[in-house]
Design a protein around this motif. Structure first.
Motif, PDB file in Angstrom:
ATOM      1  N   LEU A 111       0.846  -1.190   0.000  1.00  0.00           N
ATOM      2  CA  LEU A 111       0.000   0.000   0.000  1.00  0.00           C
ATOM      3  C   LEU A 111       0.878   1.235   0.000  1.00  0.00           C
ATOM      4  O   LEU A 111       1.895   1.297   0.667  1.00  0.00           O
ATOM      5  N   TRP A 166      -1.964  13.451   2.528  1.00  0.00           N
ATOM      6  CA  TRP A 166      -2.354  13.051   1.184  1.00  0.00           C
ATOM      7  C   TRP A 166      -1.106  12.656   0.421  1.00  0.00           C
ATOM      8  O   TRP A 166      -0.105  13.360   0.438  1.00  0.00           O
ATOM      9  N   GLN A 198     -11.299  12.419  -3.773  1.00  0.00           N
ATOM     10  CA  GLN A 198      -9.972  12.493  -3.159  1.00  0.00           C
ATOM     11  C   GLN A 198      -8.992  13.205  -4.091  1.00  0.00           C
ATOM     12  O   GLN A 198      -8.218  14.073  -3.660  1.00  0.00           O
ATOM     13  N   ASN A 253      -3.854   8.349  -1.935  1.00  0.00           N
ATOM     14  CA  ASN A 253      -4.284   7.766  -0.662  1.00  0.00           C
ATOM     15  C   ASN A 253      -4.137   8.790   0.455  1.00  0.00           C
ATOM     16  O   ASN A 253      -3.369   9.763   0.342  1.00  0.00           O
ATOM     17  N   TYR A 254      -4.884   8.575   1.516  1.00  0.00           N
ATOM     18  CA  TYR A 254      -4.912   9.497   2.649  1.00  0.00           C
ATOM     19  C   TYR A 254      -4.833   8.703   3.940  1.00  0.00           C
ATOM     20  O   TYR A 254      -5.589   7.733   4.128  1.00  0.00           O
ATOM     21  N   THR A 255      -3.905   9.055   4.804  1.00  0.00           N
ATOM     22  CA  THR A 255      -3.774   8.403   6.107  1.00  0.00           C
ATOM     23  C   THR A 255      -3.441   9.436   7.165  1.00  0.00           C
ATOM     24  O   THR A 255      -3.020  10.561   6.857  1.00  0.00           O
TER      25      THR A 255
END
Length: 376
Positions: free
Chosen positions: A42, A185, A238, A267-269
């Motif tokens: 990921l 981001w 997103q 992706n965002y975490t």
């Protein structure tokens, strides 16, 4: 004679794959299992500082890393103004030694492939889509039962199974993983010619905006904001959100923004952190990498610290006669305070940004870098 003959490694990420390579190459029987179906990782890209490169060279994969990645020796600081003005170009500390670059950017799945290929090449038995269902310890070793119905007995289990380590829970270790208040981001995109190193933009509407080349054709770019729930956004939303946030940043960001077109590459975490007090082992099971310590990527040291865990532990297991208190004491002497320093410094950088404090960022980075120049 090595301290162990047969080792189970749980988790094929940076720490686990590195430990498997080093132990198998020394003639130790190693089984590496991972519950993921394959080696895809990921995320978009990874920044590897010199101390990580030092271990990658020890693993025998440096040439492949250099082939797939993008090496550079400077760090740029830019202003969040209409021109993306370059404020400073800093010579980065070569924490891996003068004969290695200061930094290499790389596509995460490429790094995962290189490591797993090397583990197989040196004799580790690798199984994906498999993990253990039970561990039963005695004084001499560990019996494991696996999801495919097989069983095995090992002198040691090395758990490198990540931030939310199942093994940590299995061992009854309570450890709170705490959000830092920042969300990030990330996007993977084609690399424009204007991007040849990492540049950081501090300020503007977000805490940090930056980018890192990951090869001749790719880069990953990132924007760090106040942590918030973004889980309800569709992939297209997103992408639109990250593009909107990037409008405040210019210079090479203008070229990057034109190439941000694929919603599946976003992706965002949230940034999170934890540090397990020593000892990291319980009997014949030891936690390394993110299972024991994790920090926000403000110093780009997550993978490097995981690699160092694997290198130090493997060195001791290969050079000592037994798994005893002296081995564990030496392991923690070489690893715990170093990992704590990196975690604390990474959190300090976050705290200054969140609180709007003009801290001594260059001084903090230099202090940590000079510590990391010394091999773990």
């Amino acid at each position: 004679m090595p301290a162990v003959d047969h080792v189970l490694v749980v988790g094929a990420g940076a720490a686990g794959a590195a430990a498997a390579i080093l132990l198998a190459r020394a003639g130790i029987s190693v089984e590496l299992v991972d519950d993921k179906a394959d080696i895809s990782a990921l995320g978009s890209g990874i920044t590897l500082q010199g101390n990580a490169l030092r271990v990658l060279r020890e693993l025998g994969v440096w040439d492949r890393v250099l082939e797939h990645g993008f090496a550079f020796d400077t760090l740029g600081l830019r202003a969040p103004d209409p021109a993306g003005t370059l404020i400073a170009e800093l010579e980065d500390v070569k924490t891996g030694g003068a004969d290695l670059p200061a930094t290499v950017g790389m596509y995460r799945p490429d790094l995962a492939t290189v490591l797993v290929d090397q583990a197989k090449a040196v004799g580790a038995k690798v199984r994906f889509g498999t993990t253990y269902t039970a561990l039963r310890q005695d004084e001499a070793g560990v019996e494991a039962t696996f999801t495919d119905g097989s069983t095995g007995r090992y002198d040691l289990v090395i758990a490198a199974d990540g931030v939310r380590s199942t093994t940590r829970t299995e061992l009854g270790i309570e450890l709170a993983t705490v959000p830092t208040g920042m969300g990030i981001w990330r996007v993977f995109a084609p690399r424009p010619d204007s991007v040849t190193r990492t540049d950081l933009f501090y300020g503007g509407p977000s805490y940090i905006a930056g980018y890192c080349p990951t090869g001749a054709d790719g880069l990953y770019a990132y924007i760090v904001e106040r942590a918030q729930d973004r889980s309800g956004l569709t992939p297209d939303e997103q992408l639109a959100t990250m593009r909107e946030l990037s409008q405040a940043y210019h210079g090479p960001w203008d070229d990057i923004r034109e190439r941000m077109t694929d919603p599946d590459r976003i992706n965002y975490t949230w940034f999170e952190s934890h540090l397990l007090d020593a000892p990291w082992h319980r009997g014949r099971v030891v936690l390394i990498g993110d299972a024991a310590h994790v920090c926000p990527p403000t110093l780009a040291q997550g993978a490097a610290q995981a690699f160092e865990d694997a290198s130090v532990l493997s060195d001791l297991l290969i050079s000592r006669d037994g798994v005893d208190d002296e081995l564990w004491s030496t392991f923690y002497e070489r690893r715990f305070e170093r990992a704590r320093t990196v975690v604390d410094a990474s959190l300090q950088l976050c705290g200054w940004l969140i609180d709007g404090v003009r801290g001594d960022v260059p001084g903090l980075m230099a202090r940590v870098a000079h510590l990391l120049e010394i091999p773990a």
